[in-house]
Design a protein around this motif. Sequence first.
Motif, mmCIF file in Angstrom:
data_model
loop_
_atom_site.group_PDB
_atom_site.id
_atom_site.type_symbol
_atom_site.label_atom_id
_atom_site.label_comp_id
_atom_site.label_asym_id
_atom_site.label_seq_id
_atom_site.Cartn_x
_atom_site.Cartn_y
_atom_site.Cartn_z
ATOM 1 N N MET B 280 0.829 -1.198 0.000
ATOM 2 C CA MET B 280 0.000 0.000 0.000
ATOM 3 C C MET B 280 0.859 1.242 0.000
ATOM 4 N N CYS B 601 -2.702 -0.466 -8.755
ATOM 5 C CA CYS B 601 -3.915 -0.968 -8.104
ATOM 6 C C CYS B 601 -4.133 -2.427 -8.475
ATOM 7 N N TRP B 602 -3.875 -2.737 -9.727
ATOM 8 C CA TRP B 602 -4.069 -4.104 -10.203
ATOM 9 C C TRP B 602 -3.100 -5.070 -9.519
ATOM 10 N N LEU B 604 -1.635 -4.704 -6.722
ATOM 11 C CA LEU B 604 -2.013 -4.791 -5.328
ATOM 12 C C LEU B 604 -3.089 -5.850 -5.153
ATOM 13 N N LEU B 605 -4.023 -5.831 -6.092
ATOM 14 C CA LEU B 605 -5.144 -6.763 -6.055
ATOM 15 C C LEU B 605 -4.664 -8.201 -6.202
ATOM 16 N N VAL B 610 -2.500 -9.742 -0.184
ATOM 17 C CA VAL B 610 -3.805 -9.081 -0.152
ATOM 18 C C VAL B 610 -4.900 -10.132 -0.228
ATOM 19 N N CYS B 614 -7.741 -10.880 2.558
ATOM 20 C CA CYS B 614 -9.176 -10.870 2.283
ATOM 21 C C CYS B 614 -9.813 -12.161 2.784
ATOM 22 N N ILE B 624 -13.618 -7.156 -3.239
ATOM 23 C CA ILE B 624 -12.267 -6.603 -3.184
ATOM 24 C C ILE B 624 -11.920 -5.974 -4.531
ATOM 25 N N ILE B 625 -12.422 -6.547 -5.626
ATOM 26 C CA ILE B 625 -12.195 -5.913 -6.935
ATOM 27 C C ILE B 625 -12.878 -4.558 -6.981
ATOM 28 N N ALA B 628 -10.928 -2.134 -5.145
ATOM 29 C CA ALA B 628 -9.725 -1.723 -5.878
ATOM 30 C C ALA B 628 -10.068 -0.692 -6.945
ATOM 31 N N VAL B 631 -10.565 2.604 -5.261
ATOM 32 C CA VAL B 631 -9.271 3.183 -4.886
ATOM 33 C C VAL B 631 -8.581 3.765 -6.118
ATOM 34 N N GLU B 632 -8.616 3.043 -7.225
ATOM 35 C CA GLU B 632 -7.972 3.506 -8.449
ATOM 36 C C GLU B 632 -8.561 4.853 -8.881
#
Lengths: 673, 673
Positions: B280, B601-602, B604-605, B610, B614, B624-625, B628, B631-632
């Motif tokens: 993060m 972001c991708w 991180l996912l 992560v 989760c 969670i997607i 993300a 957040v993006e």
Amino acid sequence: MMMSLDDKGSVQIQTKVLPQDSWTQVSCPCCVSKQVESLVLIQLSDNVQPVTKRWLISLIEASKRHGGAALLAHPGEDECGDVIVVSAPRCTLLRATEDLGLCKKYRNKEMASFSYHDRDNFTNVDDMQEFLTLAERQYIVKNELDSLQAQKKQRIPGVPEAPGVLEAWENICQKLVRAGVIKDIFPLHDQQRLNDVCRRWYSKKQIWRQPLDAIQSYFGGTMAFYFSFLQFYTWALVPPAFLGLVLTFLLPGGGGVVKEQAVEGVMEEEDYGPSVSGHMVQAVFSMLWSTLFIEFWKRRSSSLSHRWGTRHLTERFAEPRPGFQGTLGLNPVTGRLEPLFPEWQRQLRVGLVSLPLVGLFLGLVVLGMTGFYHGEALVQGFHQDSGSLFSGALLYLPSMAHTVYTNILKNVYHAVAMQLTKWENHREESSFQNHHITKVLLFTFFNNFAVLFHIAFYKQDLPLLRKKLASLLILNQLVNQCTEVVVPFIVDRFLSAAHKKEQEDNLEMDKLRAQRSLPPFPGLFAEYIELLLQFGYLSLFSCVYPLTAVLLLLNNITEIRGDAYKFCKLFRKPFSAPVSNMGVWQTAFEVLGFVSVMSNCWLLLLSPRVQEFCLEGGISGKNIILFAILVEHVLILVKMILAFMIPDEPDWVRIKREQIEFNSMQALGQQKL
Amino acid sequence: MMMSLDDKGSVQIQTKVLPQDSWTQVSCPCCVSKQVESLVLIQLSDNVQPVTKRWLISLIEASKRHGGAALLAHPGEDECGDVIVVSAPRCTLLRATEDLGLCKKYRNKEMASFSYHDRDNFTNVDDMQEFLTLAERQYIVKNELDSLQAQKKQRIPGVPEAPGVLEAWENICQKLVRAGVIKDIFPLHDQQRLNDVCRRWYSKKQIWRQPLDAIQSYFGGTMAFYFSFLQFYTWALVPPAFLGLVLTFLLPGGGGVVKEQAVEGVMEEEDYGPSVSGHMVQAVFSMLWSTLFIEFWKRRSSSLSHRWGTRHLTERFAEPRPGFQGTLGLNPVTGRLEPLFPEWQRQLRVGLVSLPLVGLFLGLVVLGMTGFYHGEALVQGFHQDSGSLFSGALLYLPSMAHTVYTNILKNVYHAVAMQLTKWENHREESSFQNHHITKVLLFTFFNNFAVLFHIAFYKQDLPLLRKKLASLLILNQLVNQCTEVVVPFIVDRFLSAAHKKEQEDNLEMDKLRAQRSLPPFPGLFAEYIELLLQFGYLSLFSCVYPLTAVLLLLNNITEIRGDAYKFCKLFRKPFSAPVSNMGVWQTAFEVLGFVSVMSNCWLLLLSPRVQEFCLEGGISGKNIILFAILVEHVLILVKMILAFMIPDEPDWVRIKREQIEFNSMQALGQQKL
């Protein structure tokens, strides 16, 4: 020629209004004219002393060198009256035209930045009524009055000690308003011209066109840009309305022919809305349409601005707006003595104070909504448990509490937004307006759309969204039609008839008084925000309810005439600064276009048909989300490429602009500094 | 003072080079000077006729009114030699300075757009070596040569009939190159100055600073902007390198203290990479860093441009670039006779032909990669089945085929990109360059990153991505260090030593000949693309491999000196147009900044930590997607707000710019047109 005849006519009407020999005299020989036109009315308080009025008149007529405004003043009926009528001599108007950076027609028929030095080469320079529009003349008078500053510390004659002391360099008009001497300053309507504009605006022959030049000339640039945009927008609604009709009525279920057969089984469930392909078509069309709409409006806007001579305004080189605070110093660019305030400090105030505060209020809106839903669930649970009359009455409580909360929040926010913008201390009026509008706009938009966003993104309930959208649209329409068409019509029938009769009989001075009784102009914020909300319904959610565009089109056609009527008949004339575009409203529409791509992709993803389609095709929920993200990013990229590729000004406007820039460069090169 | 002494010195060196009395004579009394400086060399073909050479020299020296270039020419050793040395008289230089829109120091010590009319008020206007930089003087000579046009249809003396006929208004230099008369035109090195620049560039004292002004003066704006950017970028790498070191070594597993305890159980599996919070921190830091980096570079760039007097270039008002085609007509802006080509037609060509073609080639890259993976899978299956020596050899086939395919594709694309850009028919050289660079850049970038993107987005295999990234970085480093530091060092030791000795002994004319033997300047494309790829590795994927920034920092420190050495010693001097920024490269870095938010972001996912986090928290994969994506979008919004809030030019530069604009407006107002 038509226009020029009208002008002459109106001048003769004007001469009846006020006795010409009571105007203050001009010293400059070129400014002497037989007829002086009343432009602006200064409304004084009832108990103003004649000595104060005489002092103010002397200040208005004094030359700039002696700290005056170099304007013409008329004391109304007599020295004790509570009005001063103001006009402007030719030289003051011409110098102000140069300072504003207005473009006027040059000898060679092209537009050129007006230069006082070179004035004889501009057409119509001897006839101020032709050379400058009425709105420009009135704005210049206001601007000159606003820039009156005390040369040294002095007392205002006839005003008691405490509020009546002017500090050196203090703004005189602002001080007089605070001291209660001036109640109001507003431009005067010119009935002859106004009737002419109205006749052409409402005429049956031109139902699809508005006399934009006449509007610009009479009401000024802001109003003309609003009506141009409204017209452009209304025309632009035709394709989406057509598509909406086709999707809703011609293709049952809204799908293409092939799809229709595939999903025949679920055709009965009307609540499902348009089919997958219908949805897709609507979403992609909406994305393309909003881009093209904004890009072509930019082109239209720049050509209008060239036509009206406001492409090269020099606001940033002019004197700062009256409310601007700062330490007195030499402006490093123009070398003039004026208040200075560093740009980075303003940026810091905007970024570190205004931005978080606006965010806080938006958070409070969300909090209110959450509280409302929470409270409703609580009360409903309680009612189901007890079922008493008391608990039944309680059911209304959350909704009422939310309404009260929202209203209080709105009022507090409006006050905060105004204070914040003032505190940000913008040097230019346009910058002040843009920052203020942005703040109010964000809040209003958020307030209006929070419920819809909540339904769409949190509850993810499309049928409810569709119902809510339709009811909002139809309700809005009805309220608008009522307030903007029916009420004005009644007012016109019953009030104005008596009013008109009165006007013909009474003395000329009372005509001016009559204008005072009109309510002040409410500004265009409400009009623009209505269009923006409309545009929001259309671009953000239209794939849920394709008839949106049809309803909006119908609304706008009546809106144009309703607004026109309202501004012509029901309000005082507003001051209107020359502007070169719609300002921050254009950006707002542009941003909404980008948000709409996201929202459409999301709604597409939620649509039950798409989900069904995926289930049938065996695609996992995770993959369909990833696919939707990809589509969203690609669409935004396409939108940006399109926006980049369509030039913001037509070629002919670009060439004219470059000509002016080239000439200006050449001039600099040839002049000894 | 130092500089001026050097200049005098170098002039005396110059006088030794060529006999002064063989220069063509100037008629203008102010241009007569005792010493003429050799600026540009025209290399003719070996078999050129003396009559052709005489004709060309007469054309170069003829006044503009007679269709000449108003320059000075020197025939080299004798009339039969295959070189013409060109210089420029004072008047030509000064007029060209005005045409280019260069700013120079005015009497009041401020920069002002140079005006020939007002020349006596500019400082150093009598000493061309002080007033214009060497790079500017050489560029002006090239520009004047390039703008030679045939006044009427005529034959080139001494050239056979077919290629030797000049049409009216045909570009003479381009024609002579096509007819094989001119082999090359290049600017001459000035050894004295070059040694001075080198000494200051390599000096031990200034290891962290480069003599940017001297570079700008000697090599011109493009080179100076490249080295400024390289230096700025290297400094900017310090914070991410520090963060990378901390995340990798100080916090085992990369997590914060609290997280560390929570995930203690999985700490052993090193392949997992940094923890959730480490990830993060890296992603958010990378987003902020890339925004700040670009925004502060823009500020730096605008102040450099002001310092070097290139803020107000007037390329669009100057004559079009030599390759520009169009129907002869009056330019509507400047009123000059020149080829015209409508803007919309160019836009159409770009949008409807170039854009799809570039897309096609990018598609071919993807196709090649897919084919490669497909082929590899096929061959490996075959090898596992048969296991023979033949099938073992076959294993290398897909990789070889892919390499050949990529190379052919690259060469074809480069040719296509050049032809397309020529066909787009850009009027300005900078526009041509930007469009050409964009095309090549997109392809190169895609070609380099396709594999990484494939691993990250399609295979979703983070450990492989980490390995690939590390190997690419380290491999690139080694190759770069070799080609840019080791090879030049060897060349310097063994070749240059002999070279230097030779230079001191030989005749002056041979010094010019020696420059011909140097390879032509390769351009800065390779240098910039290397930086961009670096920046890509860093911003797109660094959260996978936090040491990236450290490796890049080490690389760049040697890169600066390596590049400097290379350009000073190993190549001919390039022509360099005055430029006001890095052009399209700046945009490329900016766009990459936005793409990096998406990619981070991708990644991180995808990160196993992560996903584990989760699972532990019981959050579904779908949610969670969605989180993300949210957040993006928020990060991109923050990035845009930041970019908007940091002004693109420092306050003092803005004030200077506004001063110039204000003066220019005032001048236009005061001048009778």
